[in-house]
Scaffold this motif. Structure first.
Motif, short mmCIF file in Angstrom:
data_model
loop_
_atom_site.label_atom_id
_atom_site.label_comp_id
_atom_site.label_asym_id
_atom_site.label_seq_id
_atom_site.Cartn_x
_atom_site.Cartn_y
_atom_site.Cartn_z
N GLY A 58 0.82 -1.21 0.00
CA GLY A 58 0.00 0.00 0.00
C GLY A 58 0.85 1.26 0.00
N LEU A 59 1.90 1.25 0.79
CA LEU A 59 2.84 2.38 0.83
C LEU A 59 3.48 2.59 -0.54
N GLY A 60 3.91 1.50 -1.17
CA GLY A 60 4.50 1.59 -2.52
C GLY A 60 3.50 2.10 -3.54
N MET A 61 2.25 1.68 -3.40
CA MET A 61 1.21 2.14 -4.33
C MET A 61 0.93 3.63 -4.13
N LEU A 62 0.89 4.08 -2.88
CA LEU A 62 0.67 5.50 -2.59
C LEU A 62 1.81 6.34 -3.17
N LEU A 63 3.04 5.89 -2.96
CA LEU A 63 4.19 6.60 -3.52
C LEU A 63 4.15 6.60 -5.04
N SER A 64 3.87 5.46 -5.64
CA SER A 64 3.81 5.36 -7.10
C SER A 64 2.72 6.25 -7.67
N PHE A 65 1.55 6.25 -7.04
CA PHE A 65 0.43 7.07 -7.50
C PHE A 65 0.81 8.55 -7.45
N GLY A 66 1.37 8.99 -6.33
CA GLY A 66 1.78 10.38 -6.19
C GLY A 66 2.82 10.77 -7.21
N CYS A 67 3.77 9.89 -7.45
CA CYS A 67 4.84 10.19 -8.42
C CYS A 67 4.31 10.20 -9.85
#
Length: 148
Positions: A58-67
């Motif tokens: 989930g953390l990786g997805m949040l970071l990827s989405f923001g980027c």
């Protein structure tokens, strides 16, 4: 060859001013996006044991989405979209930093270097937020000079 150079020049002129800052910001978003995707596809073991696989993904997805939002919006100057990306990126980095800090305090090893880099990235996001927070969606409607 002249046609290619002319096309590249036209593309360059479409990048929001200051162009070098926009391109460097775009590259930062791409690099962090790769890190986010990496956390989704192959979660780091230390983080996984601290948070659990689902939370790290989930953390990786949040970071990827923001980027992804940041990368799409940085070059043309679509600040409304970039602001959403900054919130997502900062949230992911804050969670990540909290876990690194907890690991630093309660497990063997020194993670202060990791923590200071994460804090520096959060501060970088805050600087960008301050620079674009009052800007309109359309960079052509800009009311604030670029040299702020």
């Amino acid at each position: 060859m002249a046609e290619v150079m002319d096309a590249l020049r036209r593309l360059w002129l479409r990048v929001n001013e200051p162009r070098v800052v926009s391109v460097l910001r775009f590259l930062m978003y791409v690099v962090l996006f790769v890190g986010g995707v990496s956390a989704v596809t192959n979660p780091p073991t230390t983080m996984e044991s601290a948070l659990g696989q689902g939370a790290v993904v989930g953390l990786g997805m949040l970071l990827s989405f923001g980027c992804l939002l940041g990368a799409v919006s940085a070059l043309p100057g679509m600040w409304f979209i970039e602001r959403l990306g900054l919130v997502a990126i900062s949230s992911a980095l804050t969670i990540y930093g909290g876990v690194v800090f907890q690991l630093h305090l309660f497990s063997p090893g020194n993670r202060m270097l990791h923590l200071t880099i994460i804090i520096a990235l959060i501060l970088s996001q805050a600087i960008r937020w301050v620079r674009i927070k009052d800007r309109p969606y359309d960079s052509a409607l800009r009311t604030i000079p670029d040299n702020d």
